[in-house]
Design an enzyme around this catalytic site. Structure first.
Site, PDB file in Angstrom:
ATOM      1  N   TYR A 251       0.848  -1.187   0.000  1.00  0.00           N
ATOM      2  CA  TYR A 251       0.000   0.000   0.000  1.00  0.00           C
ATOM      3  C   TYR A 251       0.889   1.245   0.000  1.00  0.00           C
ATOM      4  CZ  TYR A 251      -3.946  -3.030   1.189  1.00  0.00           C
ATOM      5  OH  TYR A 251      -4.916  -4.004   1.172  1.00  0.00           O
TER       6      TYR A 251
ATOM      7  N   ASN B 188     -12.541   0.029  -5.925  1.00  0.00           N
ATOM      8  CA  ASN B 188     -12.232  -0.483  -7.262  1.00  0.00           C
ATOM      9  C   ASN B 188     -13.475  -1.161  -7.849  1.00  0.00           C
ATOM     10  OD1 ASN B 188     -11.235  -1.719  -9.559  1.00  0.00           O
ATOM     11  ND2 ASN B 188      -9.788  -3.040  -8.467  1.00  0.00           N
TER      12      ASN B 188
ATOM     13  N   CYS C  22      -6.487  -5.215  -7.607  1.00  0.00           N
ATOM     14  CA  CYS C  22      -6.334  -4.770  -6.224  1.00  0.00           C
ATOM     15  C   CYS C  22      -5.885  -5.912  -5.303  1.00  0.00           C
ATOM     16  CB  CYS C  22      -7.609  -4.105  -5.719  1.00  0.00           C
ATOM     17  SG  CYS C  22      -9.100  -5.073  -5.924  1.00  0.00           S
ATOM     18  N   HIS C  23      -6.049  -7.161  -5.751  1.00  0.00           N
ATOM     19  CA  HIS C  23      -5.581  -8.291  -4.952  1.00  0.00           C
ATOM     20  C   HIS C  23      -4.054  -8.345  -4.871  1.00  0.00           C
ATOM     21  CE1 HIS C  23      -5.770  -9.815  -9.115  1.00  0.00           C
ATOM     22  NE2 HIS C  23      -4.741 -10.568  -8.770  1.00  0.00           N
TER      23      HIS C  23
ATOM     24  N   GLU D  20      -1.613 -16.668  -9.520  1.00  0.00           N
ATOM     25  CA  GLU D  20      -0.697 -15.886 -10.344  1.00  0.00           C
ATOM     26  C   GLU D  20       0.755 -16.342 -10.190  1.00  0.00           C
ATOM     27  OE1 GLU D  20      -1.231 -11.659 -10.183  1.00  0.00           O
ATOM     28  OE2 GLU D  20      -3.345 -11.816 -10.715  1.00  0.00           O
TER      29      GLU D  20
END
Length: 186
Positions: free
Chosen positions: A122, A145, A153-154, A182
């Site tokens: 962040y 979002n 945003c993850h 991912e």
């Protein structure tokens, strides 16, 4: 004037069945308005034997090219994630993504600079968006979002390396699943 233009949108919604459960994508001919992860089931187990899929569950007879592009992007994200870098993103048509507010700047920076498989804190994202002291505001931007997954945003985590909340804390298990997906683990 802006409100009048938005109210003239004819939105359509497509429902997808994904490894995260049901996802609803809404948009008009100008672009995608929202993506909602409904959290109706636990995330699917990843397996190298069975590819993950994302299939259309409900769709209106006619959809815009932008909505169809979003569906194709989401299908690739779940079943062939290595290909999403070469796919075009659909246009966005949501007020939070227009103009030059801090929220839109943070979301655009995240989309542009934090690639598939990467994470950012962040704090670092606040710095990248031009206001290093706005760490809490970055958290607020993540909560607002309108198109999660497309604007990832993850991928935003705490400075300590902890994953941090997702979907106001209700979707923390989904954030973990997405980060693992991912990284190609699971």
């Amino acid at each position: 004037m802006k409100k009048q233009r938005e109210s003239q949108c004819t939105q359509k919604t497509i429902s997808l069945l994904s490894p995260l459960g049901k996802i609803q994508v809404s948009g008009c001919e100008n672009g995608v308005h929202t993506i909602q992860i409904l959290m109706d089931v636990a995330p699917a187990e990843r397996s190298s034997k069975a590819p993950l899929s994302c299939v259309v569950n409900e769709s209106p007879a006619e959809t815009s090219p932008e909505l169809q592009s979003c569906v194709e992007w989401l299908q690739a994200y779940f079943s062939e994630p290595q290909t999403i870098g070469s796919l075009p993103l659909p246009a966005f048509h949501h007020p939070a993504l227009q103009g030059d507010t801090f929220t839109s700047r943070v979301l655009r920076t995240l989309l542009r600079d934090v690639k598939f498989g990467e994470t950012v804190s962040y704090k670092r994202l606040a710095e990248m968006a031009g206001n290093p002291r706005a760490v809490r505001a970055v958290g607020g931007a993540m909560r607002r979002n309108p198109v999660p997954l497309l604007i990832p945003c993850h991928r935003v985590i705490s400075s300590s390396g902890q994953s941090g909340p997702y979907m106001s804390g209700k979707g923390d298990h989904l954030k973990q699943w997405l980060l693992t997906h991912e990284r190609g683990e699971g």
